[in-house]
Write a protein that holds these residues in place. Structure first.
Motif, short mmCIF file in Angstrom:
data_model
loop_
_atom_site.label_atom_id
_atom_site.label_comp_id
_atom_site.label_asym_id
_atom_site.label_seq_id
_atom_site.Cartn_x
_atom_site.Cartn_y
_atom_site.Cartn_z
N GLY A 71 -15.20 -30.29 4.56
CA GLY A 71 -14.24 -30.59 3.51
C GLY A 71 -14.82 -31.23 2.26
N LEU A 72 -16.13 -31.20 2.10
CA LEU A 72 -16.73 -31.82 0.92
C LEU A 72 -16.61 -30.90 -0.29
CD1 LEU A 72 -19.96 -33.37 2.45
CD2 LEU A 72 -17.83 -34.50 1.85
N ILE A 73 -16.62 -29.62 -0.02
CA ILE A 73 -16.44 -28.65 -1.10
C ILE A 73 -15.43 -27.60 -0.60
CG2 ILE A 73 -18.75 -28.95 -2.09
CD1 ILE A 73 -19.67 -26.49 -0.61
N THR A 74 -14.88 -26.84 -1.52
CA THR A 74 -13.95 -25.79 -1.09
C THR A 74 -14.35 -24.50 -1.77
OG1 THR A 74 -12.48 -26.49 -2.85
CG2 THR A 74 -11.94 -27.24 -0.63
N ALA A 75 -14.00 -23.41 -1.13
CA ALA A 75 -14.33 -22.11 -1.69
C ALA A 75 -13.11 -21.21 -1.61
CB ALA A 75 -15.48 -21.49 -0.93
N GLN A 76 -12.99 -20.34 -2.58
CA GLN A 76 -12.00 -19.28 -2.47
C GLN A 76 -12.67 -18.19 -1.64
OE1 GLN A 76 -10.84 -18.09 -6.45
NE2 GLN A 76 -11.15 -20.18 -7.17
N ARG A 77 -11.88 -17.19 -1.29
CA ARG A 77 -12.49 -16.09 -0.56
C ARG A 77 -12.22 -14.78 -1.29
NH1 ARG A 77 -15.16 -17.43 4.33
NH2 ARG A 77 -14.92 -19.68 4.51
N ALA A 78 -13.23 -13.94 -1.28
CA ALA A 78 -13.03 -12.59 -1.80
C ALA A 78 -12.26 -11.82 -0.72
CB ALA A 78 -14.38 -11.93 -2.05
N GLY A 79 -11.72 -10.66 -1.06
CA GLY A 79 -10.97 -9.90 -0.07
C GLY A 79 -11.77 -9.68 1.20
N SER A 80 -13.06 -9.56 1.05
CA SER A 80 -13.97 -9.29 2.16
C SER A 80 -14.18 -10.48 3.08
CB SER A 80 -15.33 -8.91 1.59
OG SER A 80 -15.81 -9.95 0.76
N GLY A 81 -13.77 -11.66 2.62
CA GLY A 81 -14.02 -12.84 3.42
C GLY A 81 -15.19 -13.66 2.89
N HIS A 82 -15.90 -13.09 1.94
CA HIS A 82 -17.05 -13.80 1.36
C HIS A 82 -16.57 -14.96 0.49
CE1 HIS A 82 -20.15 -10.29 1.74
NE2 HIS A 82 -19.53 -10.55 2.86
N ARG A 83 -17.35 -16.05 0.54
CA ARG A 83 -16.99 -17.22 -0.26
C ARG A 83 -17.21 -16.98 -1.74
NH1 ARG A 83 -18.96 -18.69 4.42
NH2 ARG A 83 -18.01 -20.39 5.60
N ARG A 84 -16.33 -17.54 -2.52
CA ARG A 84 -16.49 -17.54 -3.98
C ARG A 84 -16.30 -18.97 -4.44
NH1 ARG A 84 -17.34 -11.94 -4.76
NH2 ARG A 84 -18.57 -12.10 -2.88
N PHE A 85 -17.38 -19.56 -4.92
CA PHE A 85 -17.30 -20.95 -5.35
C PHE A 85 -17.00 -21.05 -6.84
CE2 PHE A 85 -20.09 -21.26 -1.62
CZ PHE A 85 -19.46 -22.28 -0.92
N PRO A 86 -16.05 -21.88 -7.21
CA PRO A 86 -15.83 -22.12 -8.63
C PRO A 86 -17.04 -22.89 -9.18
CG PRO A 86 -14.52 -23.63 -7.30
CD PRO A 86 -15.14 -22.64 -6.35
N ARG A 87 -17.32 -22.69 -10.47
CA ARG A 87 -18.51 -23.34 -11.04
C ARG A 87 -18.48 -24.85 -10.86
NH1 ARG A 87 -21.44 -20.14 -13.73
NH2 ARG A 87 -22.59 -21.85 -14.70
N ALA A 88 -17.28 -25.41 -10.82
CA ALA A 88 -17.16 -26.87 -10.69
C ALA A 88 -17.82 -27.41 -9.42
CB ALA A 88 -15.68 -27.27 -10.72
#
Lengths: 149, 149
Positions: free
Chosen positions: A28-45
């Motif tokens: 829970g230190l960072i969070t990621a969105q997910r692409a449709g595929s399940g791959h993580r997408r991190f915001p630049r922040a």
DNA sequence: ATAGAAGTTCAAGTGAGCTTGAGATCAAGG
DNA sequence: CCTTGATCTCAAGCTCACTTGAACTTCTAT
């Protein structure tokens, strides 16, 4: 410049291994969105967050403490410089404490170890205070004669 | 005053748990004679050795490093103050390095984190140098763009 | 003589902070 | 379409510095 980073890009830009990024996300230190595929997408922040994490680790905080600090950041907007400096403000004191301890240790090293007062019973140079969490396991620290159990 | 200490006495006087003493003996950091029964008998000099160990740990050395240092002490006589201070001399530098790093971190904390330069790619505030041994596992430290693998 | 505190060995467990491996899926270039 | 490289999840492994537990033995005091 893409708005979202893959885990690999994030690892390259932050110097933090991908496995560590997954680990931090799990904690829970960072969070990621997910692409449709399940791959993580991190915001630049996330890069700044990572910088903060590595920083804090060098200062000597545990991931748990760091997580508690990060939880204080506003979650609905990208944190501002003010948000970050409010967080980090209280750490300056912690750094000072640690520096003071190191300076005491240095004095002890050049004077006390040679002189004989390091017979443990009276020497107060090495004290706890910092790292109070380790009072359970680990060598008991001599804190002026008081010790656990 | 007895010349030899039991493990319990040693633990009480040093603040180091008996289990840790056994562990240190196993690692060769300290040595014990044995009573006929098999019980450990520590010479009083072990107390100073333990003081040194705890000291060194607070400075940030690993047990392995500490063992290497202790191995440099003369083994056939009780080390003198000079022996000890020769050992500890080189650590002052190490302490200074660590203090310097903490001071850099403090500057970074109050200025850099707020200002935006902590975009990781350019900031050199957090560097390795210290704890070089951790370059393998753990988060890779950003050392001016150079990193492992 | 006997209870209970203190000691012994050896194996296994702990917690922090990740890494590694297996086996499967996804994405991008030719 | 096919290959190559990136990612995914989940479980297990690793290092450090010890601690804990089991199963005994020894010492000390009454």
């Amino acid at each position: 410049m893409e708005a979202l980073l893959t885990i690999g890009e994030t690892a390259r830009r932050s110097g933090v291994a991908a496995s560590a990024l997954r680990f931090y996300e799990e904690r829970g230190l960072i969070t990621a969105q997910r692409a449709g595929s399940g791959h993580r997408r991190f915001p630049r922040a996330v890069l700044r967050r990572l910088a903060f994490i590595v920083f804090a680790q060098r200062i000597g905080l545990s991931l748990e403490e760091i997580g508690a600090e990060l939880a204080k950041l506003p979650s609905e907007r990208v944190p501002t410089g003010r948000d970050w400096s409010r967080l980090s403000g209280k750490w300056a004191g912690r750094i000072d404490q640690r520096i003071a301890e190191l300076q005491r240790l240095k004095v002890g090293l050049t004077s006390c170890i040679g002189c004989g007062c390091l017979s443990l019973e009276h020497c107060q140079l090495v004290n706890a205070g910092d790292r109070a969490g380790r009072i359970g396991p680990g060598p008991l620290l001599w804190v002026g004669g008081r010790r656990k159990r």
